[in-house]
Design a protein around this motif. Structure first.
Motif, PDB file in Angstrom:
ATOM      1  N   GLY A 101      42.089  33.349  46.687  1.00 50.89           N
ATOM      2  CA  GLY A 101      41.396  32.147  46.291  1.00 50.89           C
ATOM      3  C   GLY A 101      41.238  32.016  44.789  1.00 50.89           C
ATOM      4  O   GLY A 101      42.043  32.533  44.009  1.00 50.89           O
ATOM      5  N   ILE A 102      40.166  31.361  44.392  1.00 51.49           N
ATOM      6  CA  ILE A 102      39.953  31.031  42.987  1.00 51.49           C
ATOM      7  C   ILE A 102      39.706  32.279  42.140  1.00 51.49           C
ATOM      8  O   ILE A 102      39.089  33.251  42.599  1.00 51.49           O
ATOM      9  CB  ILE A 102      38.773  30.049  42.846  1.00 51.49           C
ATOM     10  N   ASP A 103      40.213  32.254  40.934  1.00 47.52           N
ATOM     11  CA  ASP A 103      39.977  33.299  39.943  1.00 47.52           C
ATOM     12  C   ASP A 103      39.081  32.689  38.869  1.00 47.52           C
ATOM     13  O   ASP A 103      39.540  31.891  38.057  1.00 47.52           O
ATOM     14  CB  ASP A 103      41.309  33.767  39.347  1.00 47.52           C
ATOM     15  N   ARG A 104      37.814  33.047  38.882  1.00 51.69           N
ATOM     16  CA  ARG A 104      36.850  32.450  37.964  1.00 51.69           C
ATOM     17  C   ARG A 104      36.760  33.186  36.629  1.00 51.69           C
ATOM     18  O   ARG A 104      35.967  32.823  35.774  1.00 51.69           O
ATOM     19  CB  ARG A 104      35.455  32.407  38.606  1.00 51.69           C
ATOM     20  N   ARG A 105      37.573  34.216  36.435  1.00 52.81           N
ATOM     21  CA  ARG A 105      37.550  34.942  35.170  1.00 52.81           C
ATOM     22  C   ARG A 105      38.096  34.064  34.049  1.00 52.81           C
ATOM     23  O   ARG A 105      39.087  33.368  34.223  1.00 52.81           O
ATOM     24  CB  ARG A 105      38.381  36.220  35.259  1.00 52.81           C
ATOM     25  N   ALA A 106      37.473  34.118  32.909  1.00 53.69           N
ATOM     26  CA  ALA A 106      37.927  33.379  31.734  1.00 53.69           C
ATOM     27  C   ALA A 106      38.850  34.279  30.913  1.00 53.69           C
ATOM     28  O   ALA A 106      38.452  35.362  30.502  1.00 53.69           O
ATOM     29  CB  ALA A 106      36.744  32.920  30.891  1.00 53.69           C
ATOM     30  N   GLY A 107      40.095  33.854  30.707  1.00 53.98           N
ATOM     31  CA  GLY A 107      41.033  34.654  29.934  1.00 53.98           C
ATOM     32  C   GLY A 107      41.574  35.812  30.741  1.00 53.98           C
ATOM     33  O   GLY A 107      41.345  35.933  31.949  1.00 53.98           O
ATOM     34  N   ASN A 108      42.300  36.696  30.091  1.00 52.21           N
ATOM     35  CA  ASN A 108      42.878  37.859  30.750  1.00 52.21           C
ATOM     36  C   ASN A 108      41.832  38.959  30.893  1.00 52.21           C
ATOM     37  O   ASN A 108      40.970  39.121  30.025  1.00 52.21           O
ATOM     38  CB  ASN A 108      44.071  38.390  29.949  1.00 52.21           C
ATOM     39  N   PRO A 109      41.868  39.733  31.982  1.00 51.31           N
ATOM     40  CA  PRO A 109      40.896  40.817  32.167  1.00 51.31           C
ATOM     41  C   PRO A 109      41.071  41.896  31.104  1.00 51.31           C
ATOM     42  O   PRO A 109      42.171  42.177  30.658  1.00 51.31           O
ATOM     43  CB  PRO A 109      41.222  41.347  33.569  1.00 51.31           C
ATOM     44  N   MET A 151      52.083  26.394  50.064  1.00 54.77           N
ATOM     45  CA  MET A 151      52.989  27.434  50.408  1.00 54.77           C
ATOM     46  C   MET A 151      52.453  28.266  51.510  1.00 54.77           C
ATOM     47  O   MET A 151      51.469  28.819  51.395  1.00 54.77           O
ATOM     48  CB  MET A 151      53.202  28.276  49.217  1.00 54.77           C
ATOM     49  N   THR A 152      51.925  26.070  50.832  1.00 50.73           N
ATOM     50  CA  THR A 152      51.334  26.646  51.805  1.00 50.73           C
ATOM     51  C   THR A 152      51.348  27.317  52.876  1.00 50.73           C
ATOM     52  O   THR A 152      50.594  27.218  52.454  1.00 50.73           O
ATOM     53  CB  THR A 152      50.994  25.840  51.808  1.00 50.73           C
ATOM     54  N   GLU A 190      47.880  31.657  48.982  1.00 57.35           N
ATOM     55  CA  GLU A 190      48.932  32.528  49.503  1.00 57.35           C
ATOM     56  C   GLU A 190      48.345  33.847  49.988  1.00 57.35           C
ATOM     57  O   GLU A 190      47.231  34.232  49.617  1.00 57.35           O
ATOM     58  CB  GLU A 190      49.977  32.776  48.395  1.00 57.35           C
ATOM     59  N   GLN A 191      49.095  34.550  50.821  1.00 54.40           N
ATOM     60  CA  GLN A 191      48.700  35.865  51.277  1.00 54.40           C
ATOM     61  C   GLN A 191      48.753  36.858  50.116  1.00 54.40           C
ATOM     62  O   GLN A 191      49.614  36.751  49.238  1.00 54.40           O
ATOM     63  CB  GLN A 191      49.622  36.330  52.395  1.00 54.40           C
ATOM     64  N   PRO A 192      47.836  37.840  50.074  1.00 49.04           N
ATOM     65  CA  PRO A 192      47.777  38.764  48.933  1.00 49.04           C
ATOM     66  C   PRO A 192      49.089  39.469  48.620  1.00 49.04           C
ATOM     67  O   PRO A 192      49.476  39.585  47.452  1.00 49.04           O
ATOM     68  CB  PRO A 192      46.693  39.758  49.341  1.00 49.04           C
ATOM     69  N   GLY A 193      49.779  39.950  49.646  1.00 49.61           N
ATOM     70  CA  GLY A 193      51.029  40.666  49.406  1.00 49.61           C
ATOM     71  C   GLY A 193      52.097  39.778  48.802  1.00 49.61           C
ATOM     72  O   GLY A 193      52.805  40.169  47.861  1.00 49.61           O
ATOM     73  N   ILE A 194      52.219  38.565  49.330  1.00 51.07           N
ATOM     74  CA  ILE A 194      53.205  37.620  48.803  1.00 51.07           C
ATOM     75  C   ILE A 194      52.795  37.149  47.410  1.00 51.07           C
ATOM     76  O   ILE A 194      53.639  36.995  46.525  1.00 51.07           O
ATOM     77  CB  ILE A 194      53.365  36.425  49.763  1.00 51.07           C
ATOM     78  N   PHE A 195      51.491  36.953  47.208  1.00 52.52           N
ATOM     79  CA  PHE A 195      51.000  36.553  45.889  1.00 52.52           C
ATOM     80  C   PHE A 195      51.388  37.589  44.837  1.00 52.52           C
ATOM     81  O   PHE A 195      51.837  37.238  43.734  1.00 52.52           O
ATOM     82  CB  PHE A 195      49.481  36.387  45.922  1.00 52.52           C
ATOM     83  N   THR A 196      51.221  38.864  45.162  1.00 53.27           N
ATOM     84  CA  THR A 196      51.560  39.934  44.218  1.00 53.27           C
ATOM     85  C   THR A 196      53.026  39.874  43.828  1.00 53.27           C
ATOM     86  O   THR A 196      53.380  40.050  42.656  1.00 53.27           O
ATOM     87  CB  THR A 196      51.236  41.307  44.834  1.00 53.27           C
TER      88      THR A 196
END
Length: 248
Positions: free
Chosen positions: A83-91, A1-2, A169-175
């Motif tokens: 990019g990647i979110d390496r957090r496990a589970g919800n914050p 979306m890319t 994706e771009q941060p604003g569009i991702f949000t």
């Protein structure tokens, strides 16, 4: 979306109800065998990126000269992507309290050959369009054959991306999209890619329903990813490029 000049479709503001994709959510703690497989996948992507940089270096030199001579502005274009979110589970609430803003993943700078006029960023963070008037003559050719994406091989070596993965994706569009498309943030559980399962199976995004379809493909890829799967997607990307199909 890319890759930046068409506002989000009106359907983003008023999304339709959607059913969750049929694939299961990616597992947070893979088994040892799965870990070895993921390391092999990463190694494949790094090796292909390194070879790709060497093989395409003469072509990229020609492209750089054409970009520079065809319009005013820099040869390369950089843009923030999630990019990647390496957090496990919800914050946890404590984790959220330490963040001014939850971007959904590690924000990095993506590299491309510039295909638009130098002042194109005035439009803000918006979706790309095939027929955008700000695309330069050379830029249009680069986009048709995805040659503008070649500098992202450097992103792969840096560890920001893989060759294969969901498009960042771009941060604003991702949000916006994570509020409108169910399970959209699950795409961030792996490194984003230059190409992907969604890109070789679906066309350019034209509406929010296209985004939903690509999310299904992305989650299917994450669930089934393997060394063989990445090789197959890389092989299928070549005819997609030559056929000028897929995402921007």
């Amino acid at each position: 979306m890319t890759s930046t000049t068409q506002t989000l479709p009106s359907s983003v503001a008023a999304p339709k109800a959607v059913h969750a994709p049929s694939v299961a959510a990616p597992k947070a703690a893979p088994a040892p065998g799965a870990v070895r497989s993921l390391r092999a996948v990463r190694m494949l992507n790094v090796v292909v990126a390194a070879i790709g940089l060497v093989v395409t270096a003469p072509l990229m030199l020609v492209v750089a000269v054409l970009v520079k001579l065809s319009s005013k502005g820099p040869v390369f274009y950089t843009q923030p992507r999630v990019g990647i979110d390496r957090r496990a589970g919800n914050p946890t609430p404590e984790q959220l309290a330490r963040r001014k803003h939850d971007a959904g993943g590690r924000v990095f700078r993506i590299y491309k050959f510039r295909t638009m006029s130098a002042d194109s960023d005035r439009a803000g963070q918006v979706w790309a369009s095939r027929t955008d008037p700000r695309i330069t003559r050379i830029g249009g050719i680069l986009r048709k054959y995805r040659l503008d994406e070649l500098p992202q091989l450097w992103n792969v070596l840096r560890g920001d991306m893989n060759i294969v993965g969901p498009r960042p994706e771009q941060p604003g569009i991702f949000t916006d999209l994570r509020e409108q498309v169910e399970r959209y943030p699950l795409r961030q559980k792996v490194l984003p890619g230059i190409t992907g399962w969604a890109q070789v199976n679906h066309h350019y995004d034209q509406c929010i329903d296209d985004v939903r379809k690509k999310v299904e493909y992305d989650l299917e890829y994450i669930e089934r990813r393997s060394l063989v799967q990445d090789i197959k997607i890389m092989a299928r990307t070549i005819p997609v490029m030559l056929g000028r199909k897929g995402a921007v």
